[in-house]
Design a protein around this motif. Sequence first.
Motif, PDB file in Angstrom:
ATOM      1  N   ARG A   9       0.852  -1.187   0.000  1.00  0.00           N
ATOM      2  CA  ARG A   9       0.000   0.000   0.000  1.00  0.00           C
ATOM      3  C   ARG A   9       0.889   1.238   0.000  1.00  0.00           C
ATOM      4  NH1 ARG A   9      -5.124   0.539   0.728  1.00  0.00           N
ATOM      5  NH2 ARG A   9      -5.360  -1.532   1.578  1.00  0.00           N
ATOM      6  N   THR A  11       2.627   4.428  -2.995  1.00  0.00           N
ATOM      7  CA  THR A  11       2.579   4.968  -4.342  1.00  0.00           C
ATOM      8  C   THR A  11       3.731   4.474  -5.187  1.00  0.00           C
ATOM      9  OG1 THR A  11       3.760   6.915  -3.577  1.00  0.00           O
ATOM     10  CG2 THR A  11       1.360   7.027  -3.614  1.00  0.00           C
ATOM     11  N   VAL A  49      -7.206   1.371 -15.437  1.00  0.00           N
ATOM     12  CA  VAL A  49      -7.612   1.315 -14.042  1.00  0.00           C
ATOM     13  C   VAL A  49      -9.110   1.480 -13.977  1.00  0.00           C
ATOM     14  CG1 VAL A  49      -7.403   2.388 -11.784  1.00  0.00           C
ATOM     15  CG2 VAL A  49      -5.397   2.228 -13.253  1.00  0.00           C
ATOM     16  N   ASP A  63      -4.985   5.064   0.588  1.00  0.00           N
ATOM     17  CA  ASP A  63      -4.089   5.271  -0.544  1.00  0.00           C
ATOM     18  C   ASP A  63      -4.232   4.117  -1.524  1.00  0.00           C
ATOM     19  OD1 ASP A  63      -3.083   7.579   0.592  1.00  0.00           O
ATOM     20  OD2 ASP A  63      -1.441   6.531   1.621  1.00  0.00           O
ATOM     21  N   PRO A  64      -4.087   4.382  -2.816  1.00  0.00           N
ATOM     22  CA  PRO A  64      -4.204   3.291  -3.789  1.00  0.00           C
ATOM     23  C   PRO A  64      -3.078   2.278  -3.616  1.00  0.00           C
ATOM     24  CG  PRO A  64      -3.411   5.307  -4.832  1.00  0.00           C
ATOM     25  CD  PRO A  64      -3.853   5.689  -3.452  1.00  0.00           C
ATOM     26  N   VAL A  66      -0.409  -0.154  -5.214  1.00  0.00           N
ATOM     27  CA  VAL A  66       0.345  -0.286  -6.443  1.00  0.00           C
ATOM     28  C   VAL A  66       1.227  -1.519  -6.326  1.00  0.00           C
ATOM     29  CG1 VAL A  66       2.010   0.775  -8.021  1.00  0.00           C
ATOM     30  CG2 VAL A  66       0.345   2.202  -6.810  1.00  0.00           C
ATOM     31  N   THR A  71      -1.559  -0.091 -10.762  1.00  0.00           N
ATOM     32  CA  THR A  71      -2.479   0.374  -9.727  1.00  0.00           C
ATOM     33  C   THR A  71      -3.663  -0.580  -9.646  1.00  0.00           C
ATOM     34  OG1 THR A  71      -1.853   2.683 -10.075  1.00  0.00           O
ATOM     35  CG2 THR A  71      -3.956   2.267  -8.964  1.00  0.00           C
ATOM     36  N   GLN A 162      -1.905  -7.773  -9.116  1.00  0.00           N
ATOM     37  CA  GLN A 162      -2.138  -7.498 -10.530  1.00  0.00           C
ATOM     38  C   GLN A 162      -2.292  -8.768 -11.351  1.00  0.00           C
ATOM     39  OE1 GLN A 162       0.741  -7.412  -9.021  1.00  0.00           O
ATOM     40  NE2 GLN A 162       2.414  -8.030 -10.347  1.00  0.00           N
TER      41      GLN A 162
END
Length: 474
Positions: A9, A11, A49, A63-64, A66, A71, A162
């Motif tokens: 978690r 950026t 996304v 928070d996004p 990645v 993302t 992902q």
Amino acid sequence: MSRKGSRSRSTAVLRPAADPSADAARRSMPAGLRLLAGVMTVGVITVGVVGAGPSAVAAASADPVVSRGVTIPAFYTPPTELPSTNGALVRTEAMPLGLSIPGLDGRPMPGTATRLMYRSTDSAGQPVAVTGAYIEPSAAWRGSGPRPLVAVASGTMGQGDQCAPSFALQHPLTLTGDTVSVGYEALAIYRLLATGAAVVVTDYVGLGTTDRLHTYVNRVDEAHALLDAARAAHAVPGASITAASRTGLYGYSQGGGAGAAAAELQPSYAPDVPLAGTYAGAPPADLTSVMKGIDGSALAGALAWSISGFAQADPDLRAVVDANINATGRAALADASTMCVGDALLGYGFTKSSKWTTSGKSMGDIIAADPRAKAALDKQRIGTLKPSGPVRLATGVQDDIVPHSQARQLALDWCEKGANVTYRAVVLPNLGDKILTNHLVPLITDQGDAISWLTDRLAGKAATSNCWTMPVQP
């Protein structure tokens, strides 16, 4: 062993140093495998996304996440509270298929997809959010009874978020500077949709969802996730399946193990799922044997995934790993935990786990010598229970990644329990030692027969066991 959510978690992706031996192993790859890896990385694709509306996500302020430059859509972040019933939907959203064409009647081919999150229960008995996808087919069902449902358990995709199968259905090829993911299961899924059956795909526990690490080849977790996906499919808005719809399970490799485990656990865990038949291709039924098969192979990264997943879920195995892993091994496990199959082929192909241990022994030998670790893997053995309904089990006789002998033993174990087993040995020449070809080619060569067999079960046709005519070898 840190939890995935806290690790990824951010950026930017924190990528631990890879095993130094991996570069040398990569250079020593056979030309054919280097070509395969190269083909997987050729081309350019933009990873889209998918945003979820404010009402769809419980933790919109987080928070996004990645993972290796990708993302993860906010949809995959579980809420703090889950429904009380297994298979209950948490949320859904429309999902575009990456490979889709307009039909003559205006409907997309092969169907309309819905991304979904639902509740399941993990191997520790705790509630867990699992994601997946439901696809309503454009093709009509022409068999008897209402439109059936096939719950698909994907083969090995990786351990990074992902790599989730539902994400791969939207993005058949994900390519960044840090990750390579190929949605190879689309072929089987689209062939199933062409029969007129609806399809639901599970992402398994921890794959896609950002709160925990994927518990790779944990038989209870993956069986529960698959059966609960079948339950969740019935609540998807617009789904044409009914309570009377027959359900089939389909999977190869990791998915074959998931389907096999689900067929065994269905009577006790999900008796409400009307199971008509299960296809289990190349199932990893005996993980002790499978660990030896993948160690030092092109898919050696999968050994890291299994070690990390079981260390997260089982305190005894975690203690054994912590006591025996060296700094290189810790870095490799952390690095691999965010990888997909393409990354693992390139990063850890042909790596031996003896490089990761303080003693220089392989992880398989260490686990086999430790009663606690051995007991943990023994609990993962598939074949101790009689499966529900007819099962078709297929395995390539040359398979050296998920060894043929242990898959065949599963068929024998089930036959001894009086199960209805159709066993198929896929006889092919040796196509290359430890480079995945002996494992992957049977997936393709047997796929048409596997889908035909399962379609017959979904149409209500009886299956005839060949337990008593099974040859001694292969």
